[in-house]
Design an enzyme around this catalytic site. Structure first.
Site, PDB file in Angstrom:
ATOM      1  N   CYS A  60       0.851  -1.204   0.000  1.00 10.09           N
ATOM      2  CA  CYS A  60       0.000   0.000   0.000  1.00 10.09           C
ATOM      3  C   CYS A  60       0.883   1.250   0.000  1.00 10.09           C
ATOM      4  O   CYS A  60       1.709   1.451   0.914  1.00 10.09           O
ATOM      5  CB  CYS A  60      -0.921  -0.027   1.217  1.00 10.09           C
ATOM      6  SG  CYS A  60      -1.914   1.459   1.422  1.00 10.09           S
ATOM      7  N   CYS A  63       0.073   3.567   2.931  1.00  6.90           N
ATOM      8  CA  CYS A  63       0.649   3.041   4.177  1.00  6.90           C
ATOM      9  C   CYS A  63       2.131   3.386   4.268  1.00  6.90           C
ATOM     10  O   CYS A  63       2.635   3.709   5.359  1.00  6.90           O
ATOM     11  CB  CYS A  63       0.456   1.532   4.244  1.00  6.90           C
ATOM     12  SG  CYS A  63      -1.269   1.012   4.230  1.00  6.90           S
TER      13      CYS A  63
END
Length: 273
Positions: A60, A63
């Site tokens: 991600c 993230c």
């Protein structure tokens, strides 16, 4: 001395070293340290305290962007000591991600006194510190009862999602590494699921039969009459049998004729004479 100075300098780092070596429980690592949570350490998280948890995935991009801020938050001196900064890798803990019903990454949750809040505001370091220090989450409604991760139906949902993810991984393994066609891999998984369901159903039926047989046996033992009581009941039943024989004899013996029948018989005898 130099040895005492070295000991004093290394003493604050002792919990970190023990945690990395796997010699200290999760509860001892709380208070400003970033902790990686998995399914085994999840019960210790529920034991108490305040936990700020981040759900992320290695692939991600958002993230990765939040990772430095999350690390600085865990190392901040302004962070209250009763708050633990934690993170969960959803690619390795599918059940936990399913329990929280994580649909977007990264997802932030605050846990305090058995209640959960999802943070959806500003994710800068000052905003996150203010969110924790001033307990801004307490001014918002927590997750409703049907979204609480510790509820039974949410735990079951987490297990179902975990099973689905593992089946997907198995399908990928059969296609990419074993070289099976995708339809054939789905067929193999369907047959395996069917066979496992039949075996589980057969085991369940056998267990039910065993339990019901034991229950019937206990009921029969409870309903059984002791031997002395049976003898007494047999003795009591004998007069009933005798009375039954007497009633049969009475039924077979001719009944006395009524006065009307006797008058008719006399009239018939006179005519014949």
């Amino acid at each position: 001395s130099a040895i005492m100075l070295l000991q004093r300098s290394l003493l604050p780092l002792l919990p970190v070293l023990l945690l990395l070596a796997g010699e200290v429980p999760l509860a001892a690592a709380r208070g400003g340290m970033r902790v990686d949570i998995d399914e085994e350490t999840w019960p210790e998280v529920l034991a108490g305290g305040r936990w700020f948890i981040k759900f992320y995935a290695p692939w991600c991009d958002a993230c990765r962007s939040l990772a430095p801020t999350w690390q600085n938050l865990a190392a901040s001196e302004d962070l209250p000591r009763d708050v633990s900064i934690a993170q969960v890798d959803v690619t390795r803990n599918e059940a936990l991600a399913g329990m929280f019903l994580v649909t977007g990454l990264p997802s932030l949750y605050m846990l305090h006194d058995g209640q959960f809040w999802q943070h959806s505001g500003d994710r800068s370091l000052p905003a996150l510190l203010r969110y924790i220090q001033q307990a801004e989450y307490a001014r918002l409604p927590p997750l409703p009862w049907y979204r609480v991760p510790t509820a039974l139906h949410m735990r079951c949902l987490g297990r179902l999602i975990q099973a689905a993810v593992r089946l997907k991984k198995l399908h990928t393994h059969l296609v990419e590494e074993r070289g099976l066609p995708s339809p054939l891999a789905y067929l193999v998984l369907a047959l395996a699921t069917l066979v496992s369901g039949l075996v589980a159903g057969l085991v369940l039926v056998c267990l039910c039969d065993l339990l019901s047989a034991r229950r019937r046996h206990r009921q029969q033992e409870a309903a059984a009459v002791p031997g002395d009581a049976k003898g007494d009941s047999a003795k009591v039943d004998k007069p009933d049998e005798a009375s039954g024989e007497d009633s049969d004899e009475l039924a077979e013996s001719p009944r006395p004729a009524t006065s009307g029948q006797q008058v008719r018989k006399r009239g018939v005898r006179k005519e014949t004479s």
